[in-house]
Design a protein around this motif. Structure first.
Motif, PDB file in Angstrom:
ATOM      1  N   ALA A 201       0.817  -1.218   0.000  1.00 12.31           N
ATOM      2  CA  ALA A 201       0.000   0.000   0.000  1.00 12.31           C
ATOM      3  C   ALA A 201       0.846   1.261   0.000  1.00 12.31           C
ATOM      4  CB  ALA A 201      -0.935  -0.005   1.204  1.00 12.31           C
ATOM      5  N   ASP A 202       1.963   1.253   0.740  1.00 12.86           N
ATOM      6  CA  ASP A 202       2.775   2.469   0.835  1.00 12.86           C
ATOM      7  C   ASP A 202       4.279   2.212   0.672  1.00 12.86           C
ATOM      8  OD1 ASP A 202       3.220   1.174   3.219  1.00 12.86           O
ATOM      9  OD2 ASP A 202       2.477   2.776   4.488  1.00 12.86           O
ATOM     10  N   ASP A 203       4.645   1.020   0.217  1.00 12.18           N
ATOM     11  CA  ASP A 203       6.050   0.642  -0.017  1.00 12.18           C
ATOM     12  C   ASP A 203       6.930   0.796   1.220  1.00 12.18           C
ATOM     13  OD1 ASP A 203       5.488  -0.107  -2.584  1.00 12.18           O
ATOM     14  OD2 ASP A 203       6.326   1.685  -3.519  1.00 12.18           O
ATOM     15  N   THR A 204       6.371   0.523   2.384  1.00  9.83           N
ATOM     16  CA  THR A 204       7.167   0.529   3.615  1.00  9.83           C
ATOM     17  C   THR A 204       7.491  -0.909   3.997  1.00  9.83           C
ATOM     18  OG1 THR A 204       5.184   0.523   5.000  1.00  9.83           O
ATOM     19  CG2 THR A 204       6.152   2.674   4.475  1.00  9.83           C
ATOM     20  N   LEU A 205       8.532  -1.059   4.791  1.00 11.56           N
ATOM     21  CA  LEU A 205       8.840  -2.396   5.287  1.00 11.56           C
ATOM     22  C   LEU A 205       9.322  -2.322   6.720  1.00 11.56           C
ATOM     23  CD1 LEU A 205      12.169  -3.120   5.359  1.00 11.56           C
ATOM     24  CD2 LEU A 205      11.829  -3.056   2.928  1.00 11.56           C
ATOM     25  N   GLY A 206       9.114  -3.400   7.421  1.00 10.95           N
ATOM     26  CA  GLY A 206       9.573  -3.554   8.790  1.00 10.95           C
ATOM     27  C   GLY A 206      10.242  -4.909   8.906  1.00 10.95           C
TER      28      GLY A 206
ATOM     29  N   ARG B 245       9.045   1.632   7.757  1.00 14.13           N
ATOM     30  CA  ARG B 245       9.123   2.877   6.996  1.00 14.13           C
ATOM     31  C   ARG B 245       9.759   2.566   5.650  1.00 14.13           C
ATOM     32  NH1 ARG B 245      13.976   5.690   6.765  1.00 14.13           N
ATOM     33  NH2 ARG B 245      15.675   4.824   7.965  1.00 14.13           N
ATOM     34  N   LYS B 246       9.954   3.576   4.807  1.00 13.81           N
ATOM     35  CA  LYS B 246      10.633   3.382   3.532  1.00 13.81           C
ATOM     36  C   LYS B 246      12.138   3.380   3.766  1.00 13.81           C
ATOM     37  CE  LYS B 246       7.320   5.256   0.297  1.00 13.81           C
ATOM     38  NZ  LYS B 246       7.154   6.128  -0.878  1.00 13.81           N
ATOM     39  N   TYR B 247      12.826   2.460   3.097  1.00 11.68           N
ATOM     40  CA  TYR B 247      14.280   2.362   3.186  1.00 11.68           C
ATOM     41  C   TYR B 247      14.869   2.423   1.785  1.00 11.68           C
ATOM     42  CZ  TYR B 247      13.814   0.967   8.038  1.00 11.68           C
ATOM     43  OH  TYR B 247      13.527   0.949   9.375  1.00 11.68           O
ATOM     44  N   LYS B 248      16.059   2.993   1.675  1.00 12.84           N
ATOM     45  CA  LYS B 248      16.734   3.094   0.388  1.00 12.84           C
ATOM     46  C   LYS B 248      17.580   1.862   0.131  1.00 12.84           C
ATOM     47  CE  LYS B 248      16.689   8.036  -0.015  1.00 12.84           C
ATOM     48  NZ  LYS B 248      17.451   9.238  -0.360  1.00 12.84           N
ATOM     49  N   ASN B 249      17.657   1.492  -1.145  1.00  7.97           N
ATOM     50  CA  ASN B 249      18.466   0.359  -1.575  1.00  7.97           C
ATOM     51  C   ASN B 249      19.809   0.896  -2.072  1.00  7.97           C
ATOM     52  OD1 ASN B 249      19.622  -1.855  -2.753  1.00  7.97           O
ATOM     53  ND2 ASN B 249      17.789  -2.515  -3.819  1.00  7.97           N
ATOM     54  N   LYS B 250      20.848   0.679  -1.310  1.00  6.48           N
ATOM     55  CA  LYS B 250      22.179   1.199  -1.647  1.00  6.48           C
ATOM     56  C   LYS B 250      22.726   0.592  -2.941  1.00  6.48           C
ATOM     57  CE  LYS B 250      22.556   3.876   1.861  1.00  6.48           C
ATOM     58  NZ  LYS B 250      22.460   5.309   1.689  1.00  6.48           N
TER      59      LYS B 250
END
Length: 81
Positions: A7-12, A32-37
């Motif tokens: 729904a909001d592209d967040t992950l835990g 929350r949203k996390y960046k893919n390095k």
């Protein structure tokens, strides 16, 4: 356990309880949203979480071993190589 919300592209990420493991159970990373390095600092998407693949989240490396039946079906249907 990596839990991704479409729904909001967040992950835990949560650590399941295991007796006598010495590992603290519970929340590992806040939802929350996390960046893919490894993907030009774009936010992580379901395609970054392929079964058998690796993903780095907040400098922690994770290897995706398996998924539930619904997730496997979703990934097969929506993954593009």
């Amino acid at each position: 356990i990596i839990s991704f919300s479409l729904a909001d592209d967040t992950l835990g990420i949560f650590e399941p309880a295991q007796k006598n493991s010495g590992i603290v159970e519970g929340k590992f990373l806040e939802r929350r949203k996390y960046k893919n390095k490894h993907n030009k600092d774009n936010f992580i998407t379901p395609s970054d979480l392929a079964i058998g693949g690796d993903v780095v989240i907040n400098s922690y490396s994770f290897h995706i071993l398996s998924a539930d039946e619904y997730t496997e079906g979703y990934l097969k249907e929506h993954m593009f190589d």
